[in-house]
Design an enzyme around this catalytic site. Structure first.
Site, PDB file in Angstrom:
ATOM      1  N   ASP A   1      37.309  37.279  37.032  1.00  0.00           N
ATOM      2  CA  ASP A   1      36.633  36.375  37.596  1.00  0.00           C
ATOM      3  C   ASP A   1      35.578  36.056  37.857  1.00  0.00           C
ATOM      4  O   ASP A   1      35.566  36.243  39.450  1.00  0.00           O
ATOM      5  CB  ASP A   1      37.426  34.926  37.186  1.00  0.00           C
ATOM      6  CG  ASP A   1      38.907  35.033  36.848  1.00  0.00           C
ATOM      7  OD1 ASP A   1      39.743  35.857  35.922  1.00  0.00           O
ATOM      8  OD2 ASP A   1      39.512  33.834  36.180  1.00  0.00           O
TER       9      ASP A   1
ATOM     10  N   TRP B   1      42.421  31.626  44.702  1.00  0.00           N
ATOM     11  CA  TRP B   1      41.842  31.728  42.662  1.00  0.00           C
ATOM     12  C   TRP B   1      40.122  30.433  42.303  1.00  0.00           C
ATOM     13  O   TRP B   1      40.028  30.689  43.691  1.00  0.00           O
ATOM     14  CB  TRP B   1      42.825  31.288  41.946  1.00  0.00           C
ATOM     15  CG  TRP B   1      44.280  31.945  42.212  1.00  0.00           C
ATOM     16  CD1 TRP B   1      44.576  33.235  43.097  1.00  0.00           C
ATOM     17  CD2 TRP B   1      44.985  31.973  41.952  1.00  0.00           C
ATOM     18  NE1 TRP B   1      45.892  33.742  42.991  1.00  0.00           N
ATOM     19  CE2 TRP B   1      46.269  32.697  42.650  1.00  0.00           C
ATOM     20  CE3 TRP B   1      46.051  30.579  40.789  1.00  0.00           C
ATOM     21  CZ2 TRP B   1      47.797  33.245  41.521  1.00  0.00           C
ATOM     22  CZ3 TRP B   1      47.473  31.672  40.191  1.00  0.00           C
ATOM     23  CH2 TRP B   1      48.180  32.486  41.236  1.00  0.00           C
TER      24      TRP B   1
ATOM     25  N   ASP C   1      41.189  26.290  38.109  1.00  0.00           N
ATOM     26  CA  ASP C   1      39.948  26.393  38.083  1.00  0.00           C
ATOM     27  C   ASP C   1      39.299  25.363  38.544  1.00  0.00           C
ATOM     28  O   ASP C   1      38.760  25.106  36.418  1.00  0.00           O
ATOM     29  CB  ASP C   1      40.038  27.754  36.582  1.00  0.00           C
ATOM     30  CG  ASP C   1      40.949  29.029  36.914  1.00  0.00           C
ATOM     31  OD1 ASP C   1      41.281  28.813  38.159  1.00  0.00           O
ATOM     32  OD2 ASP C   1      41.205  29.101  35.916  1.00  0.00           O
TER      33      ASP C   1
END
Ligand code: FRU
Length: 534
Positions: A22, A81, A146
């Site tokens: 990502d 992340w 996220d």
């Protein structure tokens, strides 16, 4: 050149080696564009995830810096992340990201620059308050990640959403904070859906229609969620006082499933470019080759060309276009004008490096009235593309481009349109057919398809394809429908690659203009070079 890897790109963003997924925390800060991304410093497969960091002055040429955030503490030791940046008052950037913590729970953390006067923002420090958000109450520790860019409401409180899945429903959990450190969960999510599964990488932002002839400009909010390997969007009206989001249509609604891209494009993220006053979208484009081949070539994953996003004039869809800056790489222009492409005809676009190119073509459709009618049962565009491939005969279409094609056409990726009549209207089908993209076996060769919603009174349709060795990004109908594909030709590599225009419809189409360019290589500097230059 022949010794060079045939699938590495020339002008798409990729790290020097290893795994990338990502895009994270893109921003424009003191004249510099920053891109962070999910990166494995140790190999070409997913793992050991850190936030790699690169900077650019134009989103085309890049300098790779050292990773900005690495797993180091109990709150992120198993991985740093995805997440986003937010500008706090005084234009101070702050990163919210997900940590995979020591107990493999997903938590949300904060990091800030060590020195805000450094435009390169090389060093980041993790907040002593981490983790800021933890999976308590009904939140599943494996489905909580996220964080988006935060925004401030009329009450001055910050808002942020985090992707989740609770009792089977995908959702964006909403939090509010006065100081960006202590966050309080709202009773209601910003939005949720029973049909989607877990929402990864949500994104939420205002978008407006291009202002034409002084008409009042209107705007909407976009909510994007990533699920089932696809990025889905919905449009709606957001009420900042109450945090109510009233959607026009919902995720996976039949017939109106808006996606940024109907091919290979995932976990995307936008940012507002305050320099050029535009909204820019980045998306991850995964390999469709096998993992063992990824390991052999030493890398995996690309980023799409950054795309500007605007609302269409109808307010019902988004339009995307490759950022203008990419055009600085264009060279060796070849053009055609007013050229008829008859039934069954195919011709080559000569004189460009077809493995590394930008092609824009606009077709006039004089014979639209005679288009074949669409069977009411044909509702799935992707299925239609596989059943009615590029070589099958139609009336208006299939017509379009054969890209990354070998001289004998045994390898080719067909990007094309086919037009149908439905009642007293028309339906434009756009396809990207990878089934013959390579003589190699063991590759993903899925055929992609989507409808293009254009104004048929114009009787024309445009197509732009950015071709870069192993990626083809196609924009139909001025960016109303986008399809990205990964392909790995065996023959059609480097200078052996060709570009053709074809028409397999029984009715003629007319190219009003075609412009094609070879693309120069973007300049990418590794950190070491930058140090040497100093
Ligand atoms: C999406 C994703 C995110 C997560 C990250 C981990 O591709 O699974 O949900 O934060 O990748 O690398």
């Amino acid at each position: 050149l022949s010794g060079e890897q045939p699938y590495r790109t020339a002008y798409h963003f990729q790290p020097p080696k290893n795994w990338m997924n990502d895009p994270n925390g893109p921003m424009y800060y003191k004249g510099v564009y920053h891109l962070f991304y999910q990166f494995n410093p140790y190999g070409a497969v997913w793992g050991n995830i850190s936030w790699a960091h690169s900077i650019s002055y134009d989103l085309v040429d890049w300098v790779h810096l050292e990773p900005a955030i690495n797993p180091s503490d109990p709150f992120d030791i198993n991985g740093c992340w995805s997440g986003s940046t937010t500008f706090l008052p005084g234009e101070k950037p702050a990163i919210l990201y997900t940590g995979d913590d020591i107990k493999n729970r997903q938590v949300q953390n904060l990091a800030v620059p060590k020195n805000v006067s450094d435009p390169l923002l090389i060093e980041w420090v993790k907040s002593p308050h981490n983790p800021l958000l933890t999976p308590i109450d009904d939140i599943d520790p494996q489905n909580f990640r996220d964080p988006t860019t935060a925004w401030q409401g009329p009450d001055r409180l910050w808002r942020v959403i985090v992707g989740s899945k609770i009792n089977g429903s995908g959702m964006a959990i909403l939090y509010r904070s006065r100081d960006f450190v202590e966050w309080i969960r709202s009773d209601n999510p910003l939005h949720s859906s029973t049909k989607t599964g877990m929402w990864e990488c949500p994104d939420f932002y205002p978008v407006s229609a291009n202002n034409t002839n002084g008409e009042e400009k209107f705007s909407k909010h976009v909510l994007k969620a990533s699920f089932k390997n696809q990025d889905h969007c919905i449009l709606g009206n957001y009420m900042p006082m109450t945090d109510k989001f009233e959607v026009d249509t919902d995720f996976l609604d039949e017939g109106l499933d808006l996606r940024y891209d109907y091919g290979n494009f995932y976990a995307s993220k936008t940012f507002y470019d305050s320099g050029k006053k535009r909204r820019i979208l980045w998306g991850w484009v995964i390999e469709s080759d096998s993992e063992s081949n990824d390991i052999e070539k030493g890398w995996s994953g690309l980023q799409s060309i950054p795309r500007s996003v605007v609302l269409s004039g109808t307010g019902r869809q988004l339009m995307q276009w490759p950022i203008k800056e990419i055009e600085k790489l264009r060279t060796n222009k070849v053009s055609f004008h007013e050229k008829e492409v008859k039934d069954g005809f195919i011709f080559e676009v000569p004189g460009i490096t077809a493995s590394q190119a930008d092609v824009e073509v606009s077709f006039d459709l004089p014979n639209l009235d005679e288009a074949e009618s669409l069977d009411p049962n044909w509702v799935d565009p992707q299925l239609l593309c596989s059943q009615k491939g590029a070589s099958g005969r139609g009336r208006v279409g299939p017509f379009g481009l054969l890209v990354l094609a070998s001289k004998d056409l045994t390898e080719q990726t067909a990007v094309f349109f086919r037009i149908f009549r439905r009642h007293d209207n028309y339906v434009v089908l756009m396809c990207s057919d990878q089934s013959r993209s390579s003589l190699r076996e063991g590759l993903g060769k899925t055929i992609y398809g989507a409808f293009v919603h254009i104004d048929h009174r114009e009787k024309k349709i445009s197509l732009r394809s950015l071709i870069d060795h192993s990626i083809i990004e196609s924009f139909g109908g001025d960016g109303r429908t986008c399809i990205t594909a990964r392909v790995y030709p065996k023959l059609a590599i480097h200078t052996e690659s060709r570009l053709y225009v074809f028409n397999n419809g029984t009715l003629s189409v007319r190219i009003s203009s075609l412009n094609a360019w070879s693309m120069k290589r973007a300049q990418i500097f590794p950190m070491q070079n930058r140090r040497k230059q100093q």
